[in-house]
Scaffold this motif. Structure first.
Motif, PDB file in Angstrom:
ATOM      1  N   CYS A 230       0.752  -1.335   0.031  1.00 47.15           N
ATOM      2  CA  CYS A 230      -0.136   0.187   0.085  1.00 47.15           C
ATOM      3  C   CYS A 230       0.823   1.233  -0.115  1.00 47.15           C
ATOM      4  O   CYS A 230       0.311   2.429   0.015  1.00 47.15           O
TER       5      CYS A 230
ATOM      6  N   GLY B 186       2.666   2.518   2.171  1.00 51.65           N
ATOM      7  CA  GLY B 186       2.987   3.018   3.409  1.00 51.65           C
ATOM      8  C   GLY B 186       1.539   3.828   3.943  1.00 51.65           C
ATOM      9  O   GLY B 186       1.435   4.589   4.998  1.00 51.65           O
TER      10      GLY B 186
ATOM     11  N   MET C 228      -0.823   2.223   5.505  1.00 55.50           N
ATOM     12  CA  MET C 228      -1.099   1.476   6.721  1.00 55.50           C
ATOM     13  C   MET C 228      -2.665   0.666   6.189  1.00 55.50           C
ATOM     14  O   MET C 228      -3.368   0.509   7.306  1.00 55.50           O
TER      15      MET C 228
ATOM     16  N   CYS D 234      -1.917  -2.701   4.568  1.00 55.07           N
ATOM     17  CA  CYS D 234      -1.799  -4.003   4.059  1.00 55.07           C
ATOM     18  C   CYS D 234      -1.047  -4.916   4.886  1.00 55.07           C
ATOM     19  O   CYS D 234      -1.315  -6.238   4.920  1.00 55.07           O
ATOM     20  N   ALA D 235      -0.278  -4.380   5.709  1.00 51.06           N
ATOM     21  CA  ALA D 235       0.682  -5.120   6.554  1.00 51.06           C
ATOM     22  C   ALA D 235       1.763  -6.141   6.054  1.00 51.06           C
ATOM     23  O   ALA D 235       2.224  -6.988   6.575  1.00 51.06           O
TER      24      ALA D 235
ATOM     25  N   CYS E 171       4.652  -4.924   5.122  1.00 54.87           N
ATOM     26  CA  CYS E 171       5.901  -4.328   5.353  1.00 54.87           C
ATOM     27  C   CYS E 171       6.228  -4.700   6.810  1.00 54.87           C
ATOM     28  O   CYS E 171       7.336  -4.031   7.359  1.00 54.87           O
TER      29      CYS E 171
ATOM     30  N   CYS F 109       6.576   0.679   7.711  1.00 58.97           N
ATOM     31  CA  CYS F 109       6.016   1.885   7.158  1.00 58.97           C
ATOM     32  C   CYS F 109       5.744   2.919   8.426  1.00 58.97           C
ATOM     33  O   CYS F 109       5.616   4.231   8.083  1.00 58.97           O
TER      34      CYS F 109
HETATM   35 FE1  FES Z   1       1.058  -1.281   3.863  1.00 62.70          FE
HETATM   36 FE2  FES Z   1       2.915  -0.684   5.584  1.00 62.70          FE
HETATM   37  S1  FES Z   1       3.117  -0.508   3.244  1.00 62.70           S
HETATM   38  S2  FES Z   1       0.944  -1.078   5.798  1.00 62.70           S
END
Ligand code: FES
Length: 114
Positions: free
Chosen positions: A45, A47, A49, A51-52, A54, A91
């Motif tokens: 995503c 950064g 927040m 998708c998780a 990262c 992120c």
């Molecule tokens: Fe998606 Fe961190 S890049 S939650």
């Protein structure tokens, strides 16, 4: 040279046993540091927040030095694979002089497949 030594850094411990250290400017996130070092953390995503993908494990001794995760980050971490007590979203960790040299372990499930 002294400036570089004083910069925050992230050391990524990779599933294949390699370790990669990257010096970054204050304000850089762990996800951005990984991208700068060509470490294939997915970060789908970008950064936001959402998708998780990262997700990293922070070294236990350093975990409490980070700011607390937000409720939104905690909710997103619930969706991460390979969850650990020191899990954080890459992120959402911003390097600064207070954190200094951060060490994170990258779960295999966080890396993009070859
Ligand atoms: Fe998606 Fe961190 S890049 S939650």
């Amino acid at each position: 040279m002294d400036d570089l030594a004083a910069m925050p850094s992230v050391t990524f411990l990779l599933p294949d046993g390699r370790s990669v250290e990257v010096a970054v400017s204050a304000g850089t996130t762990v996800l951005q540091a990984a991208r700068a070092a060509d470490i294939p953390i997915e970060g789908a995503c970008g950064g936001a927040m959402a998708c998780a993908t990262c997700h990293v494990h922070v070294e236990e001794a350093q975990f409490d030095r980070l700011d607390e995760p937000s409720d939104e980050e905690d909710d997103m971490l619930d969706l991460a694979q390979s969850l650990a007590p020191t899990s954080r979203l890459g992120c959402q960790i911003r390097l600064d002089d207070r954190i200094g040299r951060l060490i994170v372990r990258v779960p295999r499930t966080t890396l993009l497949a070859d």
